[in-house]
Write a protein that holds these residues in place. Structure first.
Motif, PDB file in Angstrom:
ATOM      1  N   TYR A  55       0.341  -1.432   0.087  1.00  0.00           N
ATOM      2  CA  TYR A  55       0.238  -0.224  -0.178  1.00  0.00           C
ATOM      3  C   TYR A  55       1.406   1.362  -0.290  1.00  0.00           C
ATOM      4  O   TYR A  55       1.922   0.857   0.176  1.00  0.00           O
ATOM      5  CB  TYR A  55      -1.038  -0.051   1.369  1.00  0.00           C
ATOM      6  CG  TYR A  55      -0.891   0.207   2.559  1.00  0.00           C
ATOM      7  CD1 TYR A  55       0.910  -0.399   3.426  1.00  0.00           C
ATOM      8  CD2 TYR A  55      -0.973   1.551   3.254  1.00  0.00           C
ATOM      9  CE1 TYR A  55       1.266  -0.051   4.204  1.00  0.00           C
ATOM     10  CE2 TYR A  55      -0.389   1.618   5.051  1.00  0.00           C
ATOM     11  CZ  TYR A  55       0.827   0.580   5.213  1.00  0.00           C
ATOM     12  OH  TYR A  55       0.912   0.769   6.365  1.00  0.00           O
ATOM     13  N   PHE A  56      -0.021   2.484  -0.143  1.00  0.00           N
ATOM     14  CA  PHE A  56       0.946   3.504  -0.398  1.00  0.00           C
ATOM     15  C   PHE A  56       2.181   3.451   0.326  1.00  0.00           C
ATOM     16  O   PHE A  56       2.903   4.347   1.047  1.00  0.00           O
ATOM     17  CB  PHE A  56       0.019   4.672  -0.319  1.00  0.00           C
ATOM     18  CG  PHE A  56       0.957   6.175  -0.965  1.00  0.00           C
ATOM     19  CD1 PHE A  56       0.676   6.372  -2.315  1.00  0.00           C
ATOM     20  CD2 PHE A  56       1.579   7.110  -0.030  1.00  0.00           C
ATOM     21  CE1 PHE A  56       1.628   7.431  -3.090  1.00  0.00           C
ATOM     22  CE2 PHE A  56       1.982   8.111  -1.286  1.00  0.00           C
ATOM     23  CZ  PHE A  56       1.853   8.295  -1.983  1.00  0.00           C
ATOM     24  N   GLY A  57       2.052   3.481   2.170  1.00  0.00           N
ATOM     25  CA  GLY A  57       2.595   3.595   2.838  1.00  0.00           C
ATOM     26  C   GLY A  57       3.366   2.398   3.953  1.00  0.00           C
ATOM     27  O   GLY A  57       3.662   2.809   4.655  1.00  0.00           O
ATOM     28  N   ARG A  87       9.961   5.818  -3.340  1.00  0.00           N
ATOM     29  CA  ARG A  87       9.806   7.110  -3.802  1.00  0.00           C
ATOM     30  C   ARG A  87       9.375   8.085  -3.158  1.00  0.00           C
ATOM     31  O   ARG A  87       9.931   9.624  -3.637  1.00  0.00           O
ATOM     32  CB  ARG A  87       8.049   6.215  -4.206  1.00  0.00           C
ATOM     33  CG  ARG A  87       7.512   7.574  -5.197  1.00  0.00           C
ATOM     34  CD  ARG A  87       6.453   6.968  -5.596  1.00  0.00           C
ATOM     35  NE  ARG A  87       5.197   8.851  -4.899  1.00  0.00           N
ATOM     36  CZ  ARG A  87       4.691   9.045  -5.824  1.00  0.00           C
ATOM     37  NH1 ARG A  87       4.416   8.223  -6.922  1.00  0.00           N
ATOM     38  NH2 ARG A  87       3.710  10.237  -5.410  1.00  0.00           N
ATOM     39  N   GLU A  88       9.237   8.168  -1.517  1.00  0.00           N
ATOM     40  CA  GLU A  88       8.500   9.564  -1.194  1.00  0.00           C
ATOM     41  C   GLU A  88       9.561   9.876  -0.509  1.00  0.00           C
ATOM     42  O   GLU A  88       9.460  10.783   0.103  1.00  0.00           O
ATOM     43  CB  GLU A  88       7.495   9.038   0.008  1.00  0.00           C
ATOM     44  CG  GLU A  88       6.255   8.769  -0.814  1.00  0.00           C
ATOM     45  CD  GLU A  88       5.616   9.719  -1.688  1.00  0.00           C
ATOM     46  OE1 GLU A  88       5.143  10.819  -0.708  1.00  0.00           O
ATOM     47  OE2 GLU A  88       6.046  10.049  -3.246  1.00  0.00           O
ATOM     48  N   ASP A  89      11.045   9.163  -0.086  1.00  0.00           N
ATOM     49  CA  ASP A  89      12.239   9.796   0.575  1.00  0.00           C
ATOM     50  C   ASP A  89      13.235  10.175  -0.440  1.00  0.00           C
ATOM     51  O   ASP A  89      13.762  10.963  -0.616  1.00  0.00           O
ATOM     52  CB  ASP A  89      12.890   9.195   1.863  1.00  0.00           C
ATOM     53  CG  ASP A  89      13.968   9.429   2.352  1.00  0.00           C
ATOM     54  OD1 ASP A  89      13.243  10.852   2.838  1.00  0.00           O
ATOM     55  OD2 ASP A  89      14.647   9.379   2.123  1.00  0.00           O
ATOM     56  N   MET A 136      -1.540   0.912  11.727  1.00  0.00           N
ATOM     57  CA  MET A 136      -1.975   1.356  10.480  1.00  0.00           C
ATOM     58  C   MET A 136      -2.515  -0.010   9.786  1.00  0.00           C
ATOM     59  O   MET A 136      -3.446   0.344   9.051  1.00  0.00           O
ATOM     60  CB  MET A 136      -1.064   2.184  10.060  1.00  0.00           C
ATOM     61  CG  MET A 136      -1.376   2.671   8.396  1.00  0.00           C
ATOM     62  SD  MET A 136       0.005   4.395   8.272  1.00  0.00           S
ATOM     63  CE  MET A 136       1.406   4.005   7.597  1.00  0.00           C
ATOM     64  N   TYR A 167      -5.785   0.049   7.426  1.00  0.00           N
ATOM     65  CA  TYR A 167      -5.739  -0.131   6.194  1.00  0.00           C
ATOM     66  C   TYR A 167      -6.553  -0.957   5.100  1.00  0.00           C
ATOM     67  O   TYR A 167      -7.589  -0.915   4.458  1.00  0.00           O
ATOM     68  CB  TYR A 167      -4.356   0.450   5.606  1.00  0.00           C
ATOM     69  CG  TYR A 167      -4.281  -0.024   4.378  1.00  0.00           C
ATOM     70  CD1 TYR A 167      -5.258   1.411   3.982  1.00  0.00           C
ATOM     71  CD2 TYR A 167      -4.555  -1.261   3.643  1.00  0.00           C
ATOM     72  CE1 TYR A 167      -4.743   0.679   2.007  1.00  0.00           C
ATOM     73  CE2 TYR A 167      -3.943  -0.823   2.761  1.00  0.00           C
ATOM     74  CZ  TYR A 167      -4.709  -0.553   1.513  1.00  0.00           C
ATOM     75  OH  TYR A 167      -4.294  -0.124   0.024  1.00  0.00           O
TER      76      TYR A 167
END
Lengths: 415, 422
Positions: B278-280, B288-290, B347, B351
């Motif tokens: 999942y995205f988290g 990706r996000e960091d 989480m 989720y």
């Protein structure tokens, strides 16, 4: 019939509520009236990059995704040339989390340098993945440029080039935010097991203190297409391909639904004309499709196909023209019109399933003119006549109104 | 921040069941709001019991292209005329024919469908067009690094002769003949291996209609699975395939696992979510996000009737491949060394529960969940057990699974790409 109610906050935020008690899930859709058409020609791709930054933290919330996942929800977004659209679906018990998050990022982003830097890299990888690495992936770049000369639809949403994305600064981001991400430039739709009154209260609580913004007036120049344009690309693609784009009117033009039905005649279902004639009968194409790029401002009607090996591009184009000429000279039969109407009826009914679908569609229709279009569209399709189909075909399928893009494979690579 | 409420009840609607006169079973989720439905004719036959490569898929795809009464374009015309859609889903273990339609047209559509399913004639000319177009489609797929990497991965973990492992090439289509298709249809499409899944809103009269056209004939077929009985045991390799004219490399890392009834399935389901489901997830947040190395990175736990696999997948610029791989292994190591903390556990739990709520929202989604279990010969109650596991799982078990299945020495590693575009 989809019933909904509508109210506007003092700061101009439009809210639509669509009650649906058949589901435990609620969808919250926020549409901003900003797309790649609002970019400057030197900084294309900004609207889409901005969409990524909307997940990178806002004034009071460090990270957007964690609370949503904690609440059992999911979120995503998309950008096109007209709009930037965000949506969250989550169990209705936790609806207020969505209001908290959406209102905070409408108030102010955190404008973090780190987030900008990371998302620039992510979007550049996205550019590579979808445009450069993908066979025929640059077709939108070419088609947009050929079909539009002055209107900002002349560049694709992902951006003209990677350099534009990498040169965006925090200043550019702030500027864009304060001009476009304002309550009076947004439409919020809630669809799910909720009551209008409850949504009113939540909106007052979370959104009413966000100040209105000043939104720049759009002053686009519209092109008048006057001559045929052609472009041939040599590329390492597996088969030759042709893309024909005819210019067509805007979304609210009365002929819009006629155009849509013409694309159905040509390619909706296996019985459609292009598939039957050019794939099944004449063995010219392995794949062919016709569709509209249904933009708000004047759009394009596209026919695209991949050729079988032994077929020449000239022959392929001629065969497509033959089908278009048929539409111009011979009225379609009653029976074919009835088929189109039956197909539309089905499509519309099945599109009414799922709260997220409904919320996104309502927001879009509201932007275009009136959310109730979601209910009146069926009638507009029914009003399309055989005569009008022929008339529109004659107006549209002309060489002067055409842009042709062809891909010629440049090698016989062994795989 | 508004308080977050736990999702406490998720209940899967129990399907209604019917048995047609000839024994075919119907599962029905009848909670739709419109006079419309989706009817899936599900045959337990696929790659796992075809006598020749690609024959299962080809038979299914060509089934709509001619019956004794109507030719291919007449059939297409009829289905389109009633605004219906006919989808043919060729899976590894199953072949499905799915009709979506408004109820008012069923009377006209069901008889046609019965003809398509029981009386196809597979004209030679249709087979030729099918072969050619699929060869073209495959050529397009085979220049994509992502596709090459995925195909190589499944081929390596199962072996190139295994029904789940073999790859098709344009030449494979040349070897399919009309006799193969006729034989497959005759021997593999029976009433004995057919199940019907219906969702939407239908009345008894429509069940009667289906019984009239699908409940009267009887055709018993004997199926023989080609799946190897013994364990497949290959030692994992690291493989790098060089392709030209691309700007990104595709990376796949993974391991062969098991099907849904394995005792580690629930735990791997959760572990997969944590890593890249999942995205988290760990991979998404870090890579990706960091770091911004990729547009997308994910992991997936795929199961079939008899087996399954876990893999991590991403595409990144050629010069970032080594860095990306290093970060992937780092994330795996972290999960092996330290159990996830309470916050991440809650989480993942929330989720997943929210996700399940969406997964069973509305009849068309619900029936797919029902079908998943029924078609793998499992009880529908597996769904509730999975939910129970997610609510109460022990973080030490998850850590143990990371150590059991995700050691560097156990993982296959495929990279495809390399040369820059001129």
């Amino acid at each position: 019939m989809i019933e909904f109610s509508r109210f506007i906050l003092e700061n101009g935020l439009k809210v639509l509520v669509q009650e649906d008690f058949s589901t435990p899930v609620v969808a919250i859709n926020v549409l901003y009236d900003v797309g790649s058409k609002d970019e400057s020609p030197e900084l294309t791709g900004l609207a889409h990059l901005f969409e990524h930054l909307m997940f990178g933290g806002s004034k009071n919330i460090k990270d957007f995704d964690t609370p949503i996942q904690q609440a059992g929800g999911e979120c995503n977004a998309f950008t096109n040339s007209d709009i930037t659209n965000f949506y969250i679906t989550l169990p209705v018990e936790n609806i207020e989390i969505a209001f908290w998050l959406e209102s905070d990022r409408m108030k102010s982003l955190s404008f973090s340098k780190k987030s900008l830097k990371t998302q620039q890299k992510v979007v550049i990888e996205e550019f590579k993945e979808t445009t450069l690495n993908e066979p025929y992936g640059d077709m939108w770049h070419h088609l947009s440029e050929m079909s539009y000369k002055t209107h900002p639809y002349r560049w694709p949403t992902i951006g003209l080039e990677i350099d534009h994305i990498s040169k965006v600064t925090v200043e550019d981001i702030k500027n864009f935010f304060y001009h476009h991400y304002c309550p009076n430039n947004a439409i919020l739709v809630v669809s799910g097991p909720v009551k209008e009154l409850q949504i009113k209260e939540l909106c007052e609580k979370w959104f009413s203190d966000i100040p209105m913004g000043e939104i720049p007036k759009r002053a686009f120049l519209f092109d008048k297409k006057e001559k045929e344009e052609r472009k041939e690309i040599k590329a390492p693609v597996p088969s030759n391909a042709i893309y024909m784009a005819f210019n067509m009117p805007e979304r609210l033009h009365p002929d819009y639904y006629t155009y849509d039905l013409i694309s159905d005649i040509l390619s909706n279902g296996r019985s459609a004309r292009l598939f039957q004639k050019l794939v099944k009968e004449n063995h010219l194409f392995s794949y062919i499709d016709a569709y509209l790029y249904g933009s708000i401002d004047p759009g394009i009607f596209i026919i695209e196909g991949r050729l079988l090996d032994e077929v020449s591009l000239e022959e392929a184009e001629r065969a497509i023209w033959e089908e278009l000429e048929k539409l111009k000279t011979t009225p379609i039969e009653e029976n074919e019109l009835q088929k189109l109407q039956n197909q539309v009826e089905s499509t519309l009914i099945f599109s009414e399933t799922g709260v997220q679908n409904k919320a996104t569609n309502l927001a879009y229709f509201e932007l275009v003119g009136d959310a109730n279009l979601i209910n009146t569209e069926a009638k507009l399709y029914q009003e399309v006549t055989i005569e009008n189909i022929q008339k529109v075909a004659n107006q549209t399928f002309r060489k002067e109104n055409l842009s042709v893009l062809t891909y010629l494979k440049n090698s016989d690579k062994k795989i | 921040m508004p308080p977050i409420k736990e999702i406490t009840h998720i209940s899967l609607d129990q399907p209604l069941t019917y048995v047609l006169d000839n024994g075919i079973k119907i599962y029905l989720i009848n909670t739709g709001q419109h006079e419309a439905c989706k009817i899936e004719f599900h045959f337990a036959t696929g790659r796992t019991d075809e006598h020749k490569r690609l024959v299962a898929k080809s038979t299914l795809r060509l089934i709509k292209d001619g019956t004794r009464q109507y030719n291919s374009s007449q059939l297409a015309e009829k289905i389109d005329f009633y605004g219906a859609a006919l989808n043919l889903n060729a899976q590894l273990d199953a072949s499905s024919i799915v009709l979506t339609a408004l109820n008012k047209h069923l009377e006209n559509l069901i008889p046609i469908l019965a003809e398509i399913i029981w009386d196809p004639i597979f004209p030679q000319s249709e087979l030729e067009v099918y072969k050619k177009n699929n060869q073209e489609r495959l050529k397009l797929e085979l220049i994509k690094n992502d596709v090459i990497a995925y195909r190589k991965f499944t081929e390596l973990i199962f072996g190139e002769n295994h029904p789940y492992g073999y790859n098709s090439f344009p030449e494979t289509y040349d070897q399919i003949f009309r006799e193969d298709i006729l034989k497959h249809h005759l021997e593999r499409f029976g009433t004995s291996n057919c199940t019907i899944f219906i969702s939407g809103k239908i009345a008894d009269s429509e069940i009667k209609l289906i019984n009239k056209y699908f409940g009267q004939n009887k055709k018993i077929v004997k199926l023989q699975s080609l799946i190897y009985n013994g364990e497949i045991n290959f030692s994992p390799q690291k493989l790098n395939i060089i392709t030209e004219d691309t700007v990104q490399t595709s990376i796949k890392l993974g391991i062969k696992c098991f099907n849904r009834s394995h005792s580690d399935y629930y735990g791997m389901f959760v572990l997969n979510t944590i890593i890249g489901g999942y995205f988290g997830s760990r991979l998404m947040l870090n890579i990706r996000e960091d770091k911004g190395y990729t547009y997308n990175i994910y992991s997936s736990l795929d199961t079939m009737k008899y087996d399954g696999y876990f893999y991590i997948s991403t595409d990144t610029s050629h010069d970032l491949v080594e860095k990306t791989k290093a970060e992937i292994y780092k994330e795996i190591k972290k999960l092996q060394e330290k159990p996830i903390d309470a916050e991440e556990q809650s989480m993942v739990k929330n989720y997943l529960l929210g996700n399940f709520l969406t997964m069973i929202d509305g009849p068309y989604n619900t029936i797919d969940v029902v079908k998943t279990f029924i078609s793998e010969d499992l009880e529908i109650s597996h769904f509730n057990q999975l939910i129970e596991y997610i609510k109460t799982f022990n973080v030490a078990d998850i850590q143990a699974l990371a150590n059991k299945y995700l050691n560097k020495s156990q993982l296959w590693e495929i990279t495809v790409g390399g040369k820059n575009k001129k």
